[in-house]
Design an enzyme around this catalytic site. Structure first.
Site, PDB file in Angstrom:
ATOM      1  CD  GLU A   1     -13.337  14.678   2.266  1.00  0.00           C
ATOM      2  OE1 GLU A   1     -13.989  13.529   2.107  1.00  0.00           O
ATOM      3  OE2 GLU A   1     -12.735  14.797   3.194  1.00  0.00           O
ATOM      4  CG  HIS A   2     -16.088  18.087   2.840  1.00  0.00           C
ATOM      5  ND1 HIS A   2     -15.269  17.340   3.834  1.00  0.00           N
ATOM      6  CD2 HIS A   2     -17.131  17.253   2.540  1.00  0.00           C
ATOM      7  CE1 HIS A   2     -15.894  16.040   3.557  1.00  0.00           C
ATOM      8  NE2 HIS A   2     -16.922  16.084   2.976  1.00  0.00           N
TER       9      HIS A   2
ATOM     10  CG  ASP B   1     -20.851  14.899   6.212  1.00  0.00           C
ATOM     11  OD1 ASP B   1     -19.926  14.636   5.123  1.00  0.00           O
ATOM     12  OD2 ASP B   1     -20.499  15.129   7.104  1.00  0.00           O
TER      13      ASP B   1
ATOM     14  CG  HIS C   1      -1.218   1.728 -38.566  1.00  0.00           C
ATOM     15  ND1 HIS C   1      -0.154   0.844 -38.032  1.00  0.00           N
ATOM     16  CD2 HIS C   1      -1.904   2.008 -37.268  1.00  0.00           C
ATOM     17  CE1 HIS C   1      -0.200   0.587 -36.722  1.00  0.00           C
ATOM     18  NE2 HIS C   1      -1.205   1.571 -36.237  1.00  0.00           N
TER      19      HIS C   1
ATOM     20  CG  HIS D   1     -15.300  12.362  10.176  1.00  0.00           C
ATOM     21  ND1 HIS D   1     -16.199  11.331   9.710  1.00  0.00           N
ATOM     22  CD2 HIS D   1     -15.691  13.553   9.540  1.00  0.00           C
ATOM     23  CE1 HIS D   1     -17.353  11.691   9.165  1.00  0.00           C
ATOM     24  NE2 HIS D   1     -16.761  13.126   9.070  1.00  0.00           N
TER      25      HIS D   1
ATOM     26  CD  GLN E   1     -15.906  17.285   7.734  1.00  0.00           C
ATOM     27  OE1 GLN E   1     -17.219  17.115   7.833  1.00  0.00           O
ATOM     28  NE2 GLN E   1     -15.419  16.360   7.121  1.00  0.00           N
TER      29      GLN E   1
END
Length: 439
Positions: free
Chosen positions: A331-332, A365, A424, A264, A261
């Site tokens: 996230e992961h 991924d 109404h 990235h 990771q």
């Protein structure tokens, strides 16, 4: 990597715990002011603005923003056969998972003569974004296109940054992935300009109802700018991995997954939560040779692992580790513990969970079949990853007979009067000659 010791009395509750956990600096609000003039330039100048921004940001002067169909076909023809086979398998697995997500129309008979049907319809047109900065992501093409197609979206366009090395076209692997998926409407536009193009429309690109896809802070800021005008999936921040591990985990695996990771982006977050000091020491020892053997060392991996967003968090046990990862909302999230399945069942907040030593994030991924467009920055506590549902709208269809309305009319009138909305109630009374049954 830094260490955060939350053993003993150092583990607080609620927001105080979240504040102790590592997180990247990612100020979308500040970026918003910088993307505003870019978005408005696209609004007022259309394709001309897109061409000027491609020259400014991507270093190439485009003749046209729309990618010619022959360029898409050529990219697939020239694609490495091994890469093509891998993309095709990724598409096949993603379709299996996402096809099963499609919701069906359901009718509930509330009372005799009164029903509510929930009908699910896809958005009419979506603009999908595939990044093309530090890395090229044909996998993101798959992760965006497949759920949109399985949802039944009829009009799908994709944008990816112009590449000076490829005569102003998006990267050929991006184009080849589009070809494999049957996407022939592709634009050479990146960052905030791509989002603005889809939001406002230009001479060559009709406006979209929704924009999805990961991107940098400028993409996130543009999505925020257009929220309300278009639908968005999320304001994606830097990617994250959290690993909950005990002394049963292999430090070689843990170190390699943290690095995967970190490569990235220098803002990528790599967090290890463990109750084993021995494992923490072994992982740190293992990081050095693995980092040294990697490719993107100085510009991504080392800054990411050394940044404030990455750390080894020490806890007293797996119960405490679960409190930490649930507060973090990664996230992961990898679970590399004894009884990993049972531990994973206790996780409440994560974009995606990867169980045991043979389900690394890298699998997700590319080829697990799951979607890799996931909530970041702790948003997993309230948001989901991209799915077929992201592209569907639920519409309630109300069908009542006269008798069914008469049966409940007095309740409707009573509630309308309780809310001081007499018109109404009058709309009900008018249907029964102003004398409501039951009153």
């Amino acid at each position: 990597m830094a260490r955060i010791d939350l053993r003993g009395d150092a583990l607080p509750e609620g927001p105080a715990l979240r504040d102790l956990l590592p997180r990247a600096d990612f100020d979308v609000s500040a970026a918003l002011e910088k993307v505003r003039p870019i978005c408005e330039a696209v609004h007022h100048r259309g394709d001309a603005a897109l061409i000027d921004f491609a020259e400014k940001f991507d270093g190439v002067r485009l003749e046209s923003v729309r990618v010619p169909a022959e360029a898409i076909t050529k990219a697939l023809e020239e694609l490495d056969p091994a890469v093509r086979a891998a993309l095709e398998e990724s598409i096949r697995r993603a379709r299996l998972v996402h096809r099963a997500q499609r919701r069906s129309t359901h009718t509930t008979q509330v009372v005799p003569g009164g029903s509510v049907t929930e009908k699910w319809l896809p958005v009419d047109r979506v603009g999908l974004y595939a990044p093309g900065g530090r890395s090229v992501y044909p996998s993101s093409v798959i992760m965006n296109v497949v759920p949109a197609q399985e949802a039944g979206v009829e009009s799908i366009a994709l944008a990816s940054p112009a590449q000076a090395d490829f005569e102003g076209l998006p990267h050929p692997t991006i184009l080849a992935a589009c070809a494999l998926l049957g996407i022939d409407e592709v634009y050479a536009a990146g960052g905030a300009t791509a989002v603005a193009m889809f939001a406002y429309g230009t001479e060559s690109c009709p406006p979209a109802d929704m924009v999805t896809g990961p991107g940098n802070i400028w993409v996130a800021a543009a999505k925020r700018y257009f929220t309300g005008r278009i639908g968005i999936d999320a304001e994606a921040g830097p990617t994250e991995i959290a690993i909950l591990a005990d002394d049963s985990a292999d430090p070689v695996h843990v170190a390699s997954d943290l690095i995967s990771q970190a490569e990235h982006d220098p803002l990528a977050a790599a967090v290890l939560v463990t109750d084993s000091v021995a494992l923490a020491d072994a992982v740190e020892k293992e990081l050095e040779p693995q980092v040294a053997a990697s490719k993107h060392i100085e510009d991504r991996i080392r800054p990411a692992l050394a940044g404030r967003q990455s750390a080894i968090v020490l806890v007293d046990g797996i119960d405490e580790g679960l409190r930490v990862v649930n507060a973090y909302g990664a996230e992961h999230l990898e679970i590399q513990t004894a009884e990993a399945v049972a531990v994973a069942e206790r996780v409440r907040n994560a974009g995606a969970i990867f169980i045991g030593p043979w389900a690394p994030v890298s699998l997700g991924d590319y080829a697990a079949g799951s979607n890799h467009v996931l909530p970041t920055g702790g948003c997993a506590c309230h948001s989901s990853g991209l799915s077929v549902q992201s592209f569907l709208r639920g519409i309630h269809i109300v069908d009542y007979t006269e008798d069914a309305l008469a049966d409940v009319a007095h309740h409707v009138v009573t509630l309308a009067e309780a809310e001081d909305l007499p018109a109404h109630g009058a709309a009900i009374k008018a249907r029964f000659g102003w004398k409501v049954p039951g009153q």
